[in-house]
Write a protein that holds these residues in place. Structure first.
Motif, short mmCIF file in Angstrom:
data_model
loop_
_atom_site.label_atom_id
_atom_site.label_comp_id
_atom_site.label_asym_id
_atom_site.label_seq_id
_atom_site.Cartn_x
_atom_site.Cartn_y
_atom_site.Cartn_z
N MET A 1 1.48 25.94 64.79
CA MET A 1 1.33 26.63 63.50
C MET A 1 -0.15 26.57 63.10
SD MET A 1 3.00 25.59 59.85
CE MET A 1 4.62 25.42 60.59
N SER A 2 -0.73 27.71 62.85
CA SER A 2 -2.14 27.77 62.46
C SER A 2 -2.25 27.97 60.96
CB SER A 2 -2.84 28.92 63.19
OG SER A 2 -4.11 29.14 62.66
N THR A 3 -3.20 27.26 60.35
CA THR A 3 -3.34 27.37 58.90
C THR A 3 -3.97 28.68 58.48
OG1 THR A 3 -5.50 26.29 58.98
CG2 THR A 3 -3.57 24.90 58.62
N GLY A 4 -4.67 29.36 59.42
CA GLY A 4 -5.37 30.58 59.01
C GLY A 4 -6.41 30.23 57.96
N THR A 5 -6.87 31.22 57.22
CA THR A 5 -7.82 30.97 56.15
C THR A 5 -7.85 32.15 55.21
OG1 THR A 5 -10.12 30.50 55.60
CG2 THR A 5 -9.76 31.88 57.51
N VAL A 6 -8.23 31.92 53.99
CA VAL A 6 -8.40 33.02 53.04
C VAL A 6 -9.81 32.98 52.48
CG1 VAL A 6 -6.00 33.17 52.38
CG2 VAL A 6 -7.47 31.59 51.16
N THR A 7 -10.72 32.38 53.21
CA THR A 7 -12.06 32.21 52.68
C THR A 7 -13.10 33.04 53.39
OG1 THR A 7 -12.44 30.33 54.16
CG2 THR A 7 -11.58 29.86 51.96
N GLY A 8 -12.78 33.67 54.49
CA GLY A 8 -13.77 34.43 55.23
C GLY A 8 -13.58 35.91 55.04
N VAL A 72 1.56 40.74 64.43
CA VAL A 72 2.37 41.96 64.37
C VAL A 72 3.85 41.61 64.35
CG1 VAL A 72 2.93 44.08 65.59
CG2 VAL A 72 0.56 43.28 65.52
N ARG A 73 4.25 40.63 65.16
CA ARG A 73 5.66 40.27 65.21
C ARG A 73 6.12 39.63 63.89
NH1 ARG A 73 4.22 37.97 70.21
NH2 ARG A 73 4.96 35.90 69.58
N LEU A 74 5.26 38.86 63.26
CA LEU A 74 5.62 38.23 61.99
C LEU A 74 5.80 39.26 60.87
CD1 LEU A 74 3.38 35.03 61.92
CD2 LEU A 74 5.86 35.10 61.75
N ILE A 81 12.95 40.19 64.98
CA ILE A 81 11.64 39.92 65.59
C ILE A 81 10.82 39.00 64.70
CG2 ILE A 81 9.48 41.01 66.32
CD1 ILE A 81 11.12 43.44 67.16
N ARG A 82 10.88 39.21 63.41
CA ARG A 82 10.15 38.34 62.48
C ARG A 82 10.67 36.92 62.57
NH1 ARG A 82 11.31 42.53 58.98
NH2 ARG A 82 12.57 41.22 57.60
N GLN A 83 11.99 36.77 62.61
CA GLN A 83 12.57 35.43 62.67
C GLN A 83 12.19 34.72 63.97
OE1 GLN A 83 16.84 35.39 62.57
NE2 GLN A 83 16.98 33.18 62.21
N ALA A 84 12.21 35.43 65.10
CA ALA A 84 11.83 34.82 66.37
C ALA A 84 10.36 34.43 66.38
CB ALA A 84 12.13 35.78 67.51
N ALA A 85 9.50 35.23 65.72
CA ALA A 85 8.07 34.94 65.71
C ALA A 85 7.74 33.69 64.89
CB ALA A 85 7.31 36.14 65.15
N LEU A 86 8.61 33.32 63.96
CA LEU A 86 8.33 32.14 63.14
C LEU A 86 8.32 30.87 63.97
CD1 LEU A 86 10.45 32.97 59.97
CD2 LEU A 86 7.97 32.70 60.08
N GLY A 87 8.90 30.88 65.16
CA GLY A 87 8.91 29.69 65.99
C GLY A 87 7.66 29.53 66.84
N ALA A 88 6.73 30.49 66.80
CA ALA A 88 5.52 30.42 67.62
C ALA A 88 4.57 29.36 67.08
CB ALA A 88 4.84 31.78 67.66
N ALA A 89 3.91 28.66 68.01
CA ALA A 89 3.00 27.59 67.60
C ALA A 89 1.75 28.12 66.91
CB ALA A 89 2.61 26.76 68.83
N ASP A 90 1.36 29.35 67.25
CA ASP A 90 0.13 29.89 66.68
C ASP A 90 0.39 30.81 65.49
OD1 ASP A 90 1.37 31.84 68.15
OD2 ASP A 90 -0.49 32.68 68.97
N ALA A 91 1.56 30.70 64.88
CA ALA A 91 1.87 31.54 63.72
C ALA A 91 0.96 31.14 62.54
CB ALA A 91 3.33 31.37 63.32
N VAL A 107 15.34 34.93 57.75
CA VAL A 107 13.88 34.82 57.87
C VAL A 107 13.33 33.95 56.74
CG1 VAL A 107 11.71 36.12 57.90
CG2 VAL A 107 13.76 37.08 58.98
N ARG A 108 13.84 34.15 55.54
CA ARG A 108 13.38 33.36 54.40
C ARG A 108 13.62 31.89 54.62
NH1 ARG A 108 15.99 36.98 50.99
NH2 ARG A 108 17.62 35.48 50.54
N VAL A 109 14.81 31.53 55.04
CA VAL A 109 15.17 30.12 55.20
C VAL A 109 14.28 29.45 56.23
CG1 VAL A 109 16.99 28.56 55.99
CG2 VAL A 109 17.55 30.44 54.44
#
Length: 482
Positions: A1-8, A72-74, A81-91, A107-109
């Motif tokens: 799971m990647s934190t991403g960023t909202v600062t750049g 894109v999958r998320l 597809i969205r639900q399956a993408a939530l299990g990716a390590a780099d989400a 997907v919400r849960v």
């Protein structure tokens, strides 16, 4: 799971580009470079824009290409597809937060479970990174959960609140200020300093009200009052002025009778009255020395003056400072002391502010002014501010003169004037009120209508001609109109 960023800022986004949309288009079209986890957006709303754009642009809602990026999958239209993408390590964690407000329960849960794990692993970092985004998600139908969860987490991690109070996002600062004030009553000086430094009026009001409440409970504080008086936001300065009386500093009210804000000036006059003084006399005294008159002293005097003070304001129309002259004209208009003989020559004044105030004062008597000299002032060789001022008066006059001036300016070198002229022609000719001001069967109106025909469709032109009893124009090229 990647934190991403909202600062750049998303790389490759040019000036005026919406970064969330640009990044989504690049990934959906296979032109993006690097991992989705490296997405960096300057604004929290860019994540929701990214999500919306991917969903709108994706052409295959029944499945995703095998090499599609995790971003894109998320955001894919297909919930499986969205639900399956939530299990990716780099989400990216911001997109996981977006999915906590998803319309599909499964997907919400799953997204909420992942967000809970992130909060448990690094509460301060997750709160600092995602609070601005979660506040936007809270507006959605399923977004209340994340907002309530973050509010509870901030109560458990109060050390994050000072950082959020200084966040670049105004919505985040308001949220953090409300939580901080709910936790404990602040020191009046600290609250006043925060109010004075704030650039968002809503947040500044929260801190200013807190400072006032603290001083009402614990007595006036000179440092807090000074901080409020030095603020840039007028509402905060006005709060400081109202505090001067309880602080025993009512004599300082004169300084704010010439403030740039009308709200502050009104509070200063109230303070003078509460102290037994006459605000009118104080404001007039500020104009006693013409060489030391300042712009807003004239404005403040006009706000409490009467018709008998028109000669004093007229004397200031010859002041060497353009700002003082403009405010004197504004004051004359406020007191209904405008004189066409005085104002007409000022339409050609070198100062744009003076010309504008003169035109505003002449609008009420525009029908009594000769049209020829006004049309000369909108000639191409005149300064832009002169053309604008004269056009304002001509438009206020209405009728054929107003229409003629608008048509003349359709080819002006000033794009703003061209746009305004086109809009006013349309408003005049397409409204019953505007048509009522034009004579019927007038050859000049017919000629002017032909000159601005490009602004209308053939059908609309025919309607206008019939309303003004004008002869039909050239046959339309549109067979539906013929």
């Amino acid at each position: 799971m990647s934190t991403g960023t909202v600062t750049g800022t998303q790389p490759g986004a040019g000036p005026g580009t919406r970064p969330g949309r640009a990044a989504a288009e690049a990934l959906v079209n296979g032109k993006g470079t690097g991992s989705t986890a490296e997405l960096a957006f300057a604004r929290p709303g860019d994540w929701t824009e990214f999500d919306r754009t991917v969903r709108l642009l994706h052409r295959h809602p029944w499945g995703a290409p095998g090499d599609a990026r995790i971003g894109v999958r998320l955001c894919h239209p297909d919930g499986r597809i969205r639900q399956a993408a939530l299990g990716a390590a780099d989400a990216p964690l911001p997109l996981i937060a977006v999915r906590t407000a998803d319309w599909v329960p499964a997907v919400r849960v799953r997204a909420r479970e992942l967000l809970e794990q992130a909060l448990a692993a690094d509460p301060p970092g997750t709160l600092r990174a995602l609070t601005p985004l979660v506040l936007r998600l809270g507006r959605r139908g399923q977004g209340a959960w994340a907002l309530e969860r973050f509010e509870a987490a901030l109560h458990a991690e109060p050390s994050v609140l000072p950082r959020l109070c200084g966040d670049a996002d105004p919505l985040t600062r308001r949220f953090a200020a409300r939580l901080s004030l709910r936790r404990a009553e602040p020191d009046p000086r600290d609250a006043a300093r925060r109010a004075a430094a704030e650039t968002d009026p809503a947040t500044a009001r929260l801190w200013a009200d807190a400072a006032l409440a603290a001083m009402a409970a614990g007595g006036p504080d000179g440092g807090a009052v000074d901080a409020l008086l030095g603020a840039r936001i007028p509402m905060v300065r006005a709060a400081g002025v109202t505090c001067l009386r309880r602080a025993g500093r009512s004599a300082e009210a004169d300084r704010y009778l010439a403030d740039r804000s009308g709200l502050v000036r009104a509070c200063a006059r109230w303070l003078v009255r509460q102290d037994g003084g006459d605000p009118y006399a104080r404001c007039r005294a500020l104009l006693a020395d013409p060489e030391r008159v300042v712009r807003y002293a004239v404005t403040g005097f006009a706000e409490c003056a009467g018709r008998g003070d028109v000669p004093l304001l007229r004397s200031l129309v010859d002041h060497p400072l353009d700002a003082v002259r403009a405010e004197a004209l504004a004051g004359l208009r406020l007191l209904d002391g405008t004189d066409p003989a005085l104002l007409r020559p000022l339409l050609d004044d070198p100062s744009p502010a003076v010309a504008r105030q003169a035109s505003l004062g002449l609008c009420g008597s525009a029908e009594r002014l000769p049209v020829g000299p006004l049309l000369e002032l909108i000639a191409p060789g005149r300064p832009a501010h002169t053309r604008r001022a004269a056009y304002r008066v001509l438009h206020a006059r209405g009728g054929v003169a107003g229409l003629r001036s608008s048509v003349e300016l359709l080819t002006d070198r000033d794009p703003a004037l061209r746009r305004i002229a086109g809009q006013r022609i349309q408003n005049t000719l397409m409204s019953p009120r505007g048509q009522a001001g034009l004579p019927l069967r007038d050859p000049e109106v017919a000629a002017l209508l032909d000159r601005c025909a490009d602004l209308f469709s053939g059908w609309v032109l025919d309607r206008i001609r019939r309303a003004l009893a004008l002869p039909p124009g050239p046959a339309s090229a549109d067979p539906l109109i013929r």
